[in-house]
Design a protein around this motif. Structure first.
Motif, PDB file in Angstrom:
ATOM      1  N   GLN A 250      57.156  88.147 -13.481  1.00  0.00           N
ATOM      2  CA  GLN A 250      57.344  86.977 -14.350  1.00  0.00           C
ATOM      3  C   GLN A 250      57.107  85.702 -13.527  1.00  0.00           C
ATOM      4  OE1 GLN A 250      61.066  87.460 -16.520  1.00  0.00           O
ATOM      5  NE2 GLN A 250      61.343  85.241 -16.486  1.00  0.00           N
TER       6      GLN A 250
ATOM      7  N   ALA B 109      58.259  82.705 -13.494  1.00  0.00           N
ATOM      8  CA  ALA B 109      59.450  81.988 -13.024  1.00  0.00           C
ATOM      9  C   ALA B 109      60.090  82.708 -11.835  1.00  0.00           C
ATOM     10  CB  ALA B 109      60.461  81.838 -14.162  1.00  0.00           C
ATOM     11  N   VAL B 110      60.008  84.046 -11.848  1.00  0.00           N
ATOM     12  CA  VAL B 110      60.560  84.835 -10.740  1.00  0.00           C
ATOM     13  C   VAL B 110      59.734  84.570  -9.479  1.00  0.00           C
ATOM     14  CG1 VAL B 110      60.919  87.188  -9.874  1.00  0.00           C
ATOM     15  CG2 VAL B 110      61.529  86.628 -12.243  1.00  0.00           C
TER      16      VAL B 110
ATOM     17  N   THR C  57      63.576  88.527 -15.265  1.00  0.00           N
ATOM     18  CA  THR C  57      64.984  88.155 -15.435  1.00  0.00           C
ATOM     19  C   THR C  57      65.558  89.026 -16.558  1.00  0.00           C
ATOM     20  OG1 THR C  57      64.277  86.394 -16.917  1.00  0.00           O
ATOM     21  CG2 THR C  57      64.702  85.782 -14.627  1.00  0.00           C
TER      22      THR C  57
ATOM     23  N   ASP D 296      65.252  80.883 -14.582  1.00  0.00           N
ATOM     24  CA  ASP D 296      64.021  80.757 -15.366  1.00  0.00           C
ATOM     25  C   ASP D 296      64.193  79.683 -16.447  1.00  0.00           C
ATOM     26  OD1 ASP D 296      65.409  81.847 -17.495  1.00  0.00           O
ATOM     27  OD2 ASP D 296      64.259  83.712 -17.586  1.00  0.00           O
ATOM     28  N   GLU D 297      63.190  79.540 -17.324  1.00  0.00           N
ATOM     29  CA  GLU D 297      63.182  78.487 -18.345  1.00  0.00           C
ATOM     30  C   GLU D 297      64.365  78.615 -19.294  1.00  0.00           C
ATOM     31  OE1 GLU D 297      60.914  80.764 -17.878  1.00  0.00           O
ATOM     32  OE2 GLU D 297      59.143  79.772 -17.034  1.00  0.00           O
TER      33      GLU D 297
ATOM     34  N   VAL E 112      67.574  84.265 -11.264  1.00  0.00           N
ATOM     35  CA  VAL E 112      66.555  85.037 -10.542  1.00  0.00           C
ATOM     36  C   VAL E 112      67.179  85.507  -9.230  1.00  0.00           C
ATOM     37  CG1 VAL E 112      64.281  84.967  -9.425  1.00  0.00           C
ATOM     38  CG2 VAL E 112      64.694  83.629 -11.510  1.00  0.00           C
TER      39      VAL E 112
END
Lengths: 496, 97
Positions: free
Chosen positions: A280, A282-283, A413, A452-453, A458
């Motif tokens: 992902q 964001a990760v 996540t 994350d968003e 994370v």
């Protein structure tokens, strides 16, 4: 955020207040029980609660603390309320393993790690939810109910130690013990914004931990920061004559682990991507930012490769079920646990197990039985064990050049409840980063490195060579000192 | 390669699991998918590689043969589904013709 309830304290903060005399263990335990009362209807972290026993232990701890104060002696966890995953045997307290087959089972003995917590003065609050027999990555395989992620109630807390992680994240325990067979401490810690430590295989006794896959199972702490994880490890670690796979006592230097912010001279191997697995974005961002932080602290980044880790999932899903199919043969309805009505012994076995086990356990028992079948054994089980050797050798080669390896704990996540239940293989893929260490028996730790968003935590995973927990904790602590992720707590918006 | 219903039934019998028809159909698909995935191990050249059964450097662990504390009869039988006269009660293992 500002701490408004003692339930949100770390262990080391609480110990300081208890020592000062500004907080009593009874007040601390009451605050945690109060939180359980307001939050656990939604979080559902606990399978069994022992409020009266906990308050009694807390009162005893307060008395003992006063007595010890004059002598100058101390116990590391005196009066600290903790939770236990429900696959750790507790004398006189139900231990269900999240399974119908053990729903009414009450062990006549304590697991060694439980004895050690008690000896260290801990207050035991209750037993936490898990995937049945620790088989799963979301706690949805519990026979009783799923647990929710305190950061987002529609999401899973991870698994299999999801109840332990959710309890700690929600302030329903200061810390907890879980067990990690393929990532079951680290992944829920990552999903719940906590520190989760898988010790070196053999560092902590497995006596009284209900066996899933004996060559992989390890007990480990889930805590709010690195300091607390280190403290719990120091209490539960050590040789145990009751476990023939327990290692001789090995050094664990907490003073070194928890000092300094300087990582100069440390060589860090970075592994962020994995063949065939979508990490992902964001990760990936959070992990790469964490790598920058480690570099700012003086660490030197080195390229490493673990070429056989792409086989880890296949290896794990042959070896762990094979061991499980042998270990879970003991649940036969004869001496304890659920017994189905039947006229013959054969029928009793088949129906007891068919009715007593849930779908995931049955799936893995079938898989393990398949792998161990005469005529197929060489091509499946032995092949997997050979690949396990190659995975271990990858780490040996990597650790010739680096001191620790960093990467994500999970490619994603926390996911939505129900989202991955239909496809077991997709669920298994969430474990891809935590399996190689388990197969190699290495210590690894997950700690928060961002969000994350959606505001879901994370996890950053650190891996060290066998018995190098001191180094692992040192790097984690230095990173933690340089960041503030571990100080965040979820906003518990409860329905009642 | 799809496992046959007969294979699934045979594995369930070995694992001592009574399965429903729905479970057999479900496991047939799911086990096939997982086993197909694990087949990627066949790509690996493992000819001379020794298998790892345990990561420990330990071998056979011995201890002194001394009796330790053991459970009382009532503790031993506490969790038993059925008991009789201090024994575990189970269905007959052998039946007279």
């Amino acid at each position: 955020m500002t701490v408004t309830s003692p339930a949100d304290l770390t262990i080391h903060e609480a110990v300081m207040l208890l020592d000062e005399g500004t907080l009593s263990s009874v007040a601390l335990t009451e605050a945690v029980l109060e939180r359980i009362l307001t939050s656990d209807n939604d979080v559902r972290a606990y399978l069994t609660l022992m409020p009266e026993a906990a308050l009694e232990q807390a009162a005893q701890a307060d008395t003992l603390r006063n007595a010890l104060r004059t002598s100058g002696a101390s116990l590391p966890l005196l009066g600290i309320p903790l939770a236990l995953k429900d696959n750790l045997s507790t004398r006189g307290v139900p231990t269900s393993c999240g399974s119908r087959i053990l729903e009414d089972y009450v062990p006549p003995f304590d697991a060694t790690v439980v004895q050690r917590l008690k000896r260290a003065g801990a207050v035991l609050l209750g037993k936490t939810n898990l995937d049945e027999f620790a088989m799963g990555s979301s706690t949805e395989n519990s026979a009783f109910f799923p647990t929710h992620n305190p950061w987002h109630m529609d999401c899973v807390p991870g698994g299999s130690s999801g109840g332990s992680a959710a309890a700690v994240a929600a302030g329903e325990a200061l810390a907890a013990l879980g067990s990690d067979t393929g990532g079951s401490v680290r992944q829920p810690a990552a999903f719940c914004g906590l520190v989760g430590l898988r010790p070196t295989y053999g560092r902590c006794s497995r006596y009284g931990l209900v066996a899933f896959a004996s060559s992989l199972d390890q007990v480990g702490p889930i805590a709010r920061d690195v300091n607390d994880a280190a403290l719990l490890l120091s209490v539960i670690a050590g040789h145990d004559a009751q476990d023939s796979t327990s290692l001789p006592d090995a050094p664990l230097d907490m003073a070194t682990a928890l000092c300094g912010h300087d990582l100069r001279g440390l060589r860090v191997g970075v592994l962020v991507d994995h063949e065939g697995v979508g990490v992902q974005p964001a990760v990936k961002r959070a992990v790469l930012a964490a790598v920058d932080t480690l570099a700012d602290l003086g660490a030197e980044m080195v390229d490493v490769q673990l070429p056989h880790s792409e086989f880890a999932l296949a290896v794990y899903y042959l070896i762990a079920p094979a061991e499980a199919s042998a270990n879970l043969a003991r649940f036969d309805g004869l001496r304890y646990g659920y017994r189905a009505a039947a006229d013959t012994l054969e029928e009793l076995y088949n129906r007891t197990r068919g009715e007593g086990f849930g779908a995931e356990v049955k799936r893995r028992l079938m898989l393990g039985t398949y792998a161990l079948r005469a005529g197929y054994y060489e091509a499946t089980y032995i092949k997997a064990q050979q690949a396990r050797t190659l995975i271990r050798q990858d780490f040996e080669a990597a650790f010739a050049h680096v001191d620790v390896i960093v990467g994500p704990t999970s490619p994603v996540t926390a996911f939505r409840l129900g989202e991955r239940l239909a496809d077991p293989l997709q669920m298994y893929l969430a474990d891809i980063f935590t399996l190689p260490q388990a197969l190699a028996g290495l210590p690894a730790l997950s700690l928060p490195c961002g969000f994350d968003e959606e505001g879901l935590p994370v996890g950053l995973q650190l891996t060290a060579p066998a018995l190098e927990e001191t180094r692992l904790l040192h790097v984690a602590h230095a990173y933690e000192q340089a960041t503030a992720w571990h100080t965040r707590r979820p906003n518990l918006t409860c329905s009642n | 390669m799809l496992l046959t219903r007969e294979e699934v039934t045979q594995i369930a019998a070995l694992a001592r699991l009574a399965l429903t028809d729905t479970e057999i159909t479900l496991f047939q698909k799911q086990l096939t998918a997982i086993l197909d995935y694990t087949a990627l191990l066949q790509k690996l050249e493992t000819g001379a590689v020794p298998p790892t059964a345990t990561v420990l450097p330990l071998h056979t662990v011995l201890r002194e043969d001394v009796p330790g504390a053991c459970l009382r009869q009532d503790e031993t039988l506490f969790n038993a589904p059925q008991t009789q006269a201090g024994y575990f009660l189970v269905p007959p293992i052998m039946v007279k013709e």
